[in-house]
Design a protein around this motif. Structure first.
Motif, PDB file in Angstrom:
ATOM      1  N   ARG A   1       0.837  -1.206   0.000  1.00 21.58           N
ATOM      2  CA  ARG A   1       0.000   0.000   0.000  1.00 21.58           C
ATOM      3  C   ARG A   1       0.870   1.253   0.000  1.00 21.58           C
ATOM      4  O   ARG A   1       0.480   2.273  -0.566  1.00 21.58           O
ATOM      5  N   ALA A   2       2.011   1.184   0.676  1.00 15.24           N
ATOM      6  CA  ALA A   2       2.941   2.316   0.734  1.00 15.24           C
ATOM      7  C   ALA A   2       4.260   1.873   0.113  1.00 15.24           C
ATOM      8  O   ALA A   2       5.030   1.132   0.733  1.00 15.24           O
ATOM      9  N   THR A   3       4.519   2.314  -1.113  1.00 16.79           N
ATOM     10  CA  THR A   3       5.703   1.890  -1.861  1.00 16.79           C
ATOM     11  C   THR A   3       6.764   2.973  -1.813  1.00 16.79           C
ATOM     12  O   THR A   3       6.475   4.156  -2.007  1.00 16.79           O
ATOM     13  N   ASN A   4       7.997   2.565  -1.555  1.00 18.55           N
ATOM     14  CA  ASN A   4       9.113   3.499  -1.470  1.00 18.55           C
ATOM     15  C   ASN A   4      10.254   3.055  -2.382  1.00 18.55           C
ATOM     16  O   ASN A   4      10.371   1.865  -2.708  1.00 18.55           O
ATOM     17  N   LEU A   5      11.084   3.997  -2.765  1.00 25.40           N
ATOM     18  CA  LEU A   5      12.286   3.693  -3.537  1.00 25.40           C
ATOM     19  C   LEU A   5      13.481   4.360  -2.877  1.00 25.40           C
ATOM     20  O   LEU A   5      13.424   5.550  -2.538  1.00 25.40           O
ATOM     21  N   SER A   6      14.550   3.596  -2.666  1.00 22.71           N
ATOM     22  CA  SER A   6      15.782   4.128  -2.091  1.00 22.71           C
ATOM     23  C   SER A   6      16.937   3.897  -3.058  1.00 22.71           C
ATOM     24  O   SER A   6      17.097   2.792  -3.588  1.00 22.71           O
ATOM     25  N   LEU A   7      17.722   4.940  -3.298  1.00 23.25           N
ATOM     26  CA  LEU A   7      18.937   4.797  -4.086  1.00 23.25           C
ATOM     27  C   LEU A   7      20.031   4.223  -3.196  1.00 23.25           C
ATOM     28  O   LEU A   7      20.186   4.624  -2.046  1.00 23.25           O
ATOM     29  N   MET A   8      20.785   3.263  -3.720  1.00 22.40           N
ATOM     30  CA  MET A   8      21.809   2.582  -2.954  1.00 22.40           C
ATOM     31  C   MET A   8      23.185   3.098  -3.390  1.00 22.40           C
ATOM     32  O   MET A   8      23.440   3.275  -4.587  1.00 22.40           O
ATOM     33  N   GLU A   9      24.037   3.343  -2.400  1.00 19.40           N
ATOM     34  CA  GLU A   9      25.383   3.829  -2.707  1.00 19.40           C
ATOM     35  C   GLU A   9      26.396   2.711  -2.471  1.00 19.40           C
ATOM     36  O   GLU A   9      26.200   1.832  -1.634  1.00 19.40           O
ATOM     37  N   ALA A  10      27.491   2.752  -3.228  1.00 20.77           N
ATOM     38  CA  ALA A  10      28.544   1.752  -3.088  1.00 20.77           C
ATOM     39  C   ALA A  10      29.361   2.013  -1.837  1.00 20.77           C
ATOM     40  O   ALA A  10      29.705   3.165  -1.536  1.00 20.77           O
ATOM     41  N   LYS A  11      29.665   0.958  -1.103  1.00 20.33           N
ATOM     42  CA  LYS A  11      30.551   1.097   0.051  1.00 20.33           C
ATOM     43  C   LYS A  11      31.911   1.594  -0.425  1.00 20.33           C
ATOM     44  O   LYS A  11      32.456   1.105  -1.409  1.00 20.33           O
ATOM     45  N   GLY A  12      32.447   2.550   0.295  1.00 13.82           N
ATOM     46  CA  GLY A  12      33.738   3.110  -0.077  1.00 13.82           C
ATOM     47  C   GLY A  12      33.650   4.289  -1.025  1.00 13.82           C
ATOM     48  O   GLY A  12      34.678   4.872  -1.388  1.00 13.82           O
ATOM     49  N   TRP A  13      32.413   4.645  -1.436  1.00 13.54           N
ATOM     50  CA  TRP A  13      32.255   5.782  -2.345  1.00 13.54           C
ATOM     51  C   TRP A  13      32.662   7.065  -1.628  1.00 13.54           C
ATOM     52  O   TRP A  13      32.177   7.359  -0.544  1.00 13.54           O
ATOM     53  N   ALA A  14      33.533   7.846  -2.247  1.00 12.67           N
ATOM     54  CA  ALA A  14      33.967   9.113  -1.661  1.00 12.67           C
ATOM     55  C   ALA A  14      32.971  10.205  -2.027  1.00 12.67           C
ATOM     56  O   ALA A  14      32.538  10.286  -3.183  1.00 12.67           O
ATOM     57  N   PRO A  15      32.570  11.044  -1.074  1.00 13.11           N
ATOM     58  CA  PRO A  15      31.635  12.130  -1.381  1.00 13.11           C
ATOM     59  C   PRO A  15      32.157  12.987  -2.526  1.00 13.11           C
ATOM     60  O   PRO A  15      33.346  13.301  -2.604  1.00 13.11           O
ATOM     61  N   GLY A  16      31.233  13.370  -3.425  1.00 12.13           N
ATOM     62  CA  GLY A  16      31.629  14.180  -4.568  1.00 12.13           C
ATOM     63  C   GLY A  16      30.686  13.982  -5.726  1.00 12.13           C
ATOM     64  O   GLY A  16      29.641  13.334  -5.587  1.00 12.13           O
ATOM     65  N   PRO A  17      31.026  14.538  -6.902  1.00 15.20           N
ATOM     66  CA  PRO A  17      30.164  14.406  -8.076  1.00 15.20           C
ATOM     67  C   PRO A  17      29.922  12.944  -8.443  1.00 15.20           C
ATOM     68  O   PRO A  17      30.776  12.089  -8.248  1.00 15.20           O
ATOM     69  N   GLY A  18      28.734  12.681  -8.978  1.00 12.92           N
ATOM     70  CA  GLY A  18      28.399  11.331  -9.403  1.00 12.92           C
ATOM     71  C   GLY A  18      27.745  10.487  -8.338  1.00 12.92           C
ATOM     72  O   GLY A  18      27.545   9.286  -8.531  1.00 12.92           O
ATOM     73  N   ALA A  19      27.397  11.096  -7.197  1.00 10.81           N
ATOM     74  CA  ALA A  19      26.758  10.339  -6.123  1.00 10.81           C
ATOM     75  C   ALA A  19      25.411   9.809  -6.580  1.00 10.81           C
ATOM     76  O   ALA A  19      24.735  10.386  -7.439  1.00 10.81           O
ATOM     77  N   ALA A  20      25.000   8.686  -5.995  1.00  4.15           N
ATOM     78  CA  ALA A  20      23.737   8.058  -6.369  1.00  4.15           C
ATOM     79  C   ALA A  20      22.566   9.020  -6.226  1.00  4.15           C
ATOM     80  O   ALA A  20      21.629   8.995  -7.031  1.00  4.15           O
ATOM     81  N   SER A  21      22.612   9.881  -5.215  1.00 12.68           N
ATOM     82  CA  SER A  21      21.500  10.798  -4.973  1.00 12.68           C
ATOM     83  C   SER A  21      21.288  11.799  -6.096  1.00 12.68           C
ATOM     84  O   SER A  21      20.229  12.425  -6.188  1.00 12.68           O
ATOM     85  N   GLU A  22      22.279  11.957  -6.972  1.00 15.41           N
ATOM     86  CA  GLU A  22      22.177  12.931  -8.060  1.00 15.41           C
ATOM     87  C   GLU A  22      21.610  12.322  -9.335  1.00 15.41           C
ATOM     88  O   GLU A  22      21.308  13.053 -10.290  1.00 15.41           O
ATOM     89  N   GLU A  23      21.465  11.003  -9.380  1.00 18.97           N
ATOM     90  CA  GLU A  23      21.173  10.329 -10.644  1.00 18.97           C
ATOM     91  C   GLU A  23      19.955  10.873 -11.368  1.00 18.97           C
ATOM     92  O   GLU A  23      19.993  11.160 -12.565  1.00 18.97           O
ATOM     93  N   PHE A  24      18.832  10.987 -10.683  1.00 17.32           N
ATOM     94  CA  PHE A  24      17.587  11.352 -11.351  1.00 17.32           C
ATOM     95  C   PHE A  24      17.479  12.849 -11.628  1.00 17.32           C
ATOM     96  O   PHE A  24      16.508  13.292 -12.235  1.00 17.32           O
ATOM     97  N   PHE A  25      18.471  13.627 -11.161  1.00 21.20           N
ATOM     98  CA  PHE A  25      18.399  15.071 -11.342  1.00 21.20           C
ATOM     99  C   PHE A  25      19.533  15.598 -12.216  1.00 21.20           C
ATOM    100  O   PHE A  25      19.702  16.810 -12.346  1.00 21.20           O
TER     101      PHE A  25
END
Length: 315
Positions: free
Chosen positions: A223-247
């Protein structure tokens, strides 16, 4: 709080999943960063229509909210994006699609910095009727329970239990969202509390061919559907982060750059994210991955249990 309804209409070949990606900015008030949302667009009546609701703050006098959004859909391994649309709140274009969730005072407690919200079916207590009006709110683990924490109201009509927006967490400790309490009061006047917990979910990528990993999750009835973007372990903060994909303005360039950055991480890789819900409840989930095709381009694939169906975790 306001809820802005957006609708998607299936074509001759219905997609497997539809997502809504929105960027919300405030004009005429204190400057602040844009808020971003990705929501699952779920089937609705009549058949062939899908609906999502975006939570928005209520603008003060002289303020205006601008919502810029687009849809994405997946079918047969292909992911397609709609053109971008824009709507202002308040405006004549939005008035018919706005729903108000009444809030007292400053409203319910916000999510911790860097954390978002998830959609949740309000849990019902033993013998509690899933109809009528409810007030709900949130409190830290050490906060004394009180009906005064229930600052938002929602009407479930004749049922079923309403779906609410809940913070992923109110605080974070060592990169882990900390539990808190969801409180609600129904027509019987009884204050009920549910501990909101999380579980870290991982996806193994033994061959290192995954560029983007997502998790679709919700209650067992979906009834309540969610979507979470998953990040790779060891990913260094910066451009190309998973959170930026759809934008990303140039999605192809984003995936190319992210693929190059991921190649610097050792194989096998592990992607991770969290699911949330009432302690003791079950959460059902599956994965969606984006990988390079042998002949170029990128393909979207579903990952379920080898025996079929989805995984389930108890919080």
């Amino acid at each position: 709080m306001l809820l802005l309804r957006r609708e998607y209409r299936d074509g001759a070949e219905p997609p497997e999943i539809v997502l809504l990606h929105a960027e919300v900015t405030m004009h005429g008030g204190p400057a602040g960063p844009a808020r971003r949302f990705t929501r699952a667009v779920v089937p609705s009546d009549p058949p062939g229509r899908r609906v999502a609701h975006l939570p928005l703050p209520e603008p003060e006098e002289g303020e205006r909210i601008v919502v810029r959004y687009r849809f994405s859909s997946v079918r047969g391994g292909e992911e397609r994006f709609s053109p971008s649309y824009e709507v202002a709140v308040p405006s004549d274009d939005a008035i018919a699609d706005l729903y108000r969730v009444p809030e007292e005072g400053t409203g319910n407690l916000p999510a911790a910095k860097g954390r978002g919200h998830f959609r949740l079916v309000l849990p019902m207590g033993e013998g509690e009727r899933a109809s009528g009006s409810f007030r709900f709110g949130f409190g830290a683990m050490r906060k004394k329970p009180s009906p005064s924490l229930c600052r938002a109201a929602i009407d479930a009509g004749y049922g079923p239990a309403p779906i609410i927006e809940a913070p992923e967490s109110l605080s974070v400790l060592k990169n882990r969202p900390m539990p808190y309490f969801l409180y609600h009061v129904s027509s019987d006047g009884k204050l009920r509390a549910d501990k909101i917990a999380c579980a870290r979910i991982t996806l193994a990528d033994p061959d290192g061919d995954v560029v983007s990993a997502r998790m679709v999750w919700g209650d067992p009835a979906w009834r309540a559907t969610n979507l979470s973007l998953m990040e790779a372990k060891g990913w260094a903060p910066g451009p190309g982060a998973a959170s930026e994909e759809f934008f990303a303005e140039d999605r192809a360039a984003f995936l190319e750059a992210r693929e190059a950055a991921l190649s610097l991480l050792p194989v096998p890789r592990v992607f991770e994210s969290f699911v949330f819900g009432p302690s003791g409840s079950g959460v059902e989930y599956c994965f969606q991955t984006v990988s390079r095709r042998p002949d170029g381009g990128f393909a979207v694939r579903w990952r379920n249990r080898e025996s079929g169906g989805n995984w389930v975790v108890t919080l």
